[in-house]
Each structure stands twice: as structure tokens, then as C-alpha cells.
Design an enzyme around this catalytic site. Structure first.
Site, PDB file in Angstrom:
ATOM      1  N   THR A 195       0.164   4.669   1.392  1.00  0.00           N
ATOM      2  CA  THR A 195       0.228   5.600   2.512  1.00  0.00           C
ATOM      3  C   THR A 195       1.002   4.998   3.669  1.00  0.00           C
ATOM      4  O   THR A 195       0.687   3.916   4.146  1.00  0.00           O
ATOM      5  CB  THR A 195      -1.195   5.960   2.969  1.00  0.00           C
ATOM      6  OG1 THR A 195      -1.910   6.479   1.864  1.00  0.00           O
ATOM      7  CG2 THR A 195      -1.149   6.977   4.090  1.00  0.00           C
ATOM      8  N   ASP A 248       0.844  -1.191   0.000  1.00  0.00           N
ATOM      9  CA  ASP A 248       0.000   0.000   0.000  1.00  0.00           C
ATOM     10  C   ASP A 248       0.882   1.244   0.000  1.00  0.00           C
ATOM     11  O   ASP A 248       2.058   1.183   0.318  1.00  0.00           O
ATOM     12  CB  ASP A 248      -0.939   0.003   1.214  1.00  0.00           C
ATOM     13  CG  ASP A 248      -0.174   0.125   2.514  1.00  0.00           C
ATOM     14  OD1 ASP A 248       0.962  -0.366   2.547  1.00  0.00           O
ATOM     15  OD2 ASP A 248      -0.702   0.702   3.462  1.00  0.00           O
TER      16      ASP A 248
END
Length: 463
Positions: free
Chosen positions: A330, A328
Site C-alpha cells: 500500500t 510493502d
């Protein structure tokens, strides 16, 4: 007949092979144990660091502080917001449209609305799904709701273990008793209750729990397959060697030389057999485990220099076969921080932070108040802990970006919040997936109300 000098030579230097094997085994054990100890110590330090970073906002002596959840005590006033996992039981003393997910305790998936005048009790282990507020801590640790549940679970486990030990003890006592034996049972049984000794006799032992074997890694499977193939090849070569040596000895002795059989020739045949066994032993790769362990340990050391902690050695060769890593964005590939990069104020687009003097005063003051008030008061921008670092963002990252925008304009959002505390809010419509916006209604000084809204552009513009 084996020469005496040859036997003495083998006896004199035979300890070298055994010592070499012993040293290789000791090296493998020490290297593996040292790597496991080092990795476990680093993982424990990382786990303690993660647990230490789990902080909560509390108000002590009128100041908002970030403390570890383990340091929360009864009487603290905690600031709770959406997304928080409550670490203690408490009473809600101020709330803004708060809803809590109590499914971990009740099993009900519906969110429970909380307020000061109705259902003000907040329980540990539940999640705040909407809104924000302040909670007066009433119970922590084993006295909280989650602590009571964990204590009961622990007591149940201890009781179950005690029953299992008691059962095993009863089975051991009744083990020598056969089906034809007579057992003297006490006759003092009240109210027709079954005797415990009879229960122990009638109890059938439960089957042992299935043990899950650890799966081999890719490298271990390949090495096992290679060792089997080497074993087959070594066995074949050893058998061929023995057969060829025996045939050569027989042809030379009995056919070419024309000698008859003697009992001393049995020693020659045994020597040929020993040569075959030696070939088979040499074919076994004794140094392969040591080489693999040392190579994986070296890989772990290199990965640790790159801040990659590896708990198991076989993870190195597993990652070596990886062709793509999905992650991912973030917080992993980025710094988990947001900033304002563009602004459109008074029909003027700015791709940098505008000067506050260029904004009309009434618009600028209204903008500052809207950002300061309509961002959750649990979201704050704190000064960096060390010189040269970025300011520390606490709370929602989008709201922190807006608050930093206010600071970049040269203003302080905290003074506005001090003038308009949460108790003055008329109504707060918190952000959720359906509303896609957050709105706060505050009273105006001259009378009336002001609605401050933020959210998705298509939602705000539609309003």
C-alpha cells in the site's frame, strides 16, 4: 656518474608528475563535495516537502480546511480521528467514543477514554486510538505539553554541557598541581559544605566517549584488500628487480670484465635501488580512488533520473549486490487509493457502478444516508488540485471509497451530513480490532432510532 643532461631533463620535467597527482586529488575532492552538496540539498527539499504535507483538519469560518500543523493557532477547532498524532493541546468539545494513548507522556499503556463531561483535556504528542471528535486548541508550540517537555530536555542538555565545560576548565586550572604541591584553599566554608575548588581537585576525569568507526562498504573492503595484495606483489617484484639488477651488475663488472671495486660503482647500486623504488611506486594504483568516485557519482546521477535519491555514494554499490527487494504494497506499489468494484443491492450483483434510478428510492436514500453518516466526518473526497488528476482522498481510504461510490451515483454526501451533524448522533461505536465494525445510532424523524453499520462481512452478516 649521472650525465648532466639527464639530470637537467629530470629536473625540467619532474613537476609534471606532482602536478598530475595534485590535479587528481582536486578532481576527487570537488566531485565528492559537489555530489554531497547536491544530494543534501535534494534531501532537505524532500524533508521540507514531507513536513509540509503533514496537515491537519481545522474548522475556520465554518469551513473545514487542511492546513499544516505549524499553522495551527490557539482558538482553532481541530477535527481529530483515530490514528491522529495530536499537534497541540486542546479541550474536547465534541466526541464519539474517543480513546487516547497517553503512554508517550505517562508511560501507561492503557487507553484513556475522553469525553466532554469527563477528562476533556487532550495533550500534544498523544495518539487517538479510537473514535473521533472536535478539539478547541488551547496551547501550541513551546507552550504545549510536548513543547514544555522538549524545552526542559533542551535546558537539561544545555546545563549538562555547561557543567562539562566548567569541569574541563577546573581540570585545566588544577593540571599543573602535583601530589607534593601545597594548594592554598580559601577557608570560608559555611555549614560544612565542601569547597568547589576541592571538588574540582578530587574529581576524576571521566573517560572520553568511545568513537564508533564508520564501517567500510563492500566495495571499499574489496579495494582495500586489492590494494594490500598489490602492495605485497609490488614489494616482491621491486625486491626481485633490485636483486637481479645488482647480481647482473656484479657478474658483468667483477666476473666477466674482471674489474676491481671503485667508489663510483656505489652510484650504480643506488640507481638500481631507485629503479626498485620506482617499480614499487608504479604498482600503487593512484588513479583507483578517482575512478571509483567518478563511477559512483555517475551511478548516483543515473539513479536520480529514476527518482531514486541516494545520500551516500557507497549505497549504489550496496544496492548493486541486492538480489531481491521486499516492500510493502500500500502506497509503495499501489496508489494508496481504494474504490468500490462490486455492489450487491436488492439481490442484484453489479460489477460496475449501478444507476441510482435502478435502485428503489427508499433503499437508495437509506443507503446514501448510511454511507454519509456512518463514515467519519473527517473522511472526505475533495476535488483534484489540477485538471486530469484523481480526486483527493482525505482520511480513511475505505470510507473515502464509499463516499466516492455515493458521488458516482450522482449524489452529494455533504448535504446529508449538513442535515445530520455529529451533535445529533445518539451513539457511535467506532471501529477497532475487537469489534471489526463501525456503527452509528441516529434518531429518526418519526421517532425511534436507526442503526447504521459497516465492517467485515462475517461480522455484519452475523448480526
Amino acid at each position: 656518474v649521472v650525465p648532466v643532461g639527464h639530470g637537467e631533463s629530470e629536473g625540467k620535467h619532474g613537476w609534471i608528475e606532482g602536478l598530475a597527482i595534485l590535479i587528481s586529488v582536486i578532481v576527487v575532492v570537488i566531485v565528492t563535495a559537489f555530489n554531497d552538496y547536491t544530494k543534501e540539498r535534494q534531501f532537505r527539499g524532500l524533508q521540507n516537502r514531507i513536513e509540509g504535507e503533514h496537515k491537519f483538519s481545522v474548522i475556520r469560518a465554518g469551513e473545514v480546511r487542511q492546513i499544516s500543523v505549524g499553522d495551527i493557532v490557539v482558538g482553532d477547532i481541530c477535527q481529530v480521528k483515530y490514528g491522529d498524532l495530536l499537534p497541540a493541546d486542546g479541550i474536547l468539545i465534541q466526541s464519539n467514543d474517543m480513546k487516547v494513548d497517553e503512554s508517550s507522556l505517562t508511560g501507561e499503556s492503557d487507553h484513556v477514554k475522553k469525553g466532554e463531561s469527563f477528562d476533556p483535556m487532550l495533550l500534544s504528542g498523544t495518539h487517538v486510538m479510537e473514535g473521533s471528535g472536535k478539539m478547541l486548541v488551547a496551547a501550541v508550540g513551546v507552550n504545549s505539553q510536548a513543547g514544555i517537555i522538549f524545552t526542559l530536555l533542551g535546558a537539561a542538555v544545555d546545563q549538562q554541557e555547561a557543567e562539562i565545560k566548567k569541569r574541563k576548565k577546573g581540570e585545566e586550572e588544577t593540571a599543573p598541581v602535583t601530589g607534593n604541591s601545597h594548594v592554598s584553599v580559601p577557608a570560608t566554608i559555611s555549614d560544612g559544605a565542601p569547597n568547589k575548588h576541592e571538588e574540582a581537585l578530587d574529581h576524576k576525569p571521566s573517560p572520553p566517549p568511545e568513537t564508533h568507526k564508520k564501517e567500510k562498504s563492500v566495495l571499499q573492503a574489496k579495494l582495500t584488500k586489492l590494494a594490500i595484495q598489490i602492495g605485497y606483489a609490488g614489494s616482491t617484484i621491486a625486491m626481485l628487480t633490485v636483486v637481479i639488477l645488482v647480481i647482473q651488475f656484479c657478474v658483468k663488472t667483477f666476473v666477466i670484465d674482471g674489474k676491481s671495486w671503485k667508489s663510483s660503482y656505489a652510484g650504480e647500486l643506488v640507481r638500481h635501488l631507485i629503479i626498485g623504488v620506482t617499480v614499487l611506486v608504479v604498482a600503487v594504483p593512484e588513479g583507483l580512488p578517482l575512478a571509483v568516485t567518478l563511477s559512483l557519482a555517475y551511478s548516483v546521477k543515473k539513479m536520480m533520473k529514476d527518482n531514486n535519491l541516494v545520500r551516500h555514494l557507497d549505497a549504489c554499490e550496496t544496492m548493486g549486490n541486492a538480489t531481491a527487494i521486499c516492500s510493502d504494497k500500500t502506497g509503495t506499489l499501489t496508489t494508496n487509493r481504494m474504490t468500490v468494484v462490486e455492489s450487491y443491492i436488492c439481490e442484484k450483483l453489479s460489477k460496475t457502478i449501478p444507476k441510482f434510478s435502478d435502485i428503489p428510492s427508499h433503499v437508495g436514500n437509506t443507503l446514501l444516508q448510511a454511507i454519509a453518516v456512518n463514515c467519519a466526518y473527517t473522511s472526505r473526497v475533495m476535488p483534484p488540485e489540477e485538471v486530469g488528476e484523481l480526486p483527493k482522498q482525505v482520511g480513511n481510504k475505505t470510507e473515502c471509497a464509499l463516499l466516492q461510490f455515493v458521488q458516482a451515483l450522482g449524489k452529494n454526501y455533504q448535504t446529508i451530513r449538513d442535515d445530520v451533524p455529529e451533535e445529533m448522533f445518539t451513539r457511535v461505536y467506532t471501529f477497532n480490532s475487537v469489534r471489526k465494525s463501525m456503527s452509528t445510532v441516529i434518531p429518526r424523524q418519526g421517532g425511534g432510532f436507526r442503526l447504521c453499520s459497516k465492517g467485515a462481512s462475517e461480522i455484519i452478516l452475523k448480526k
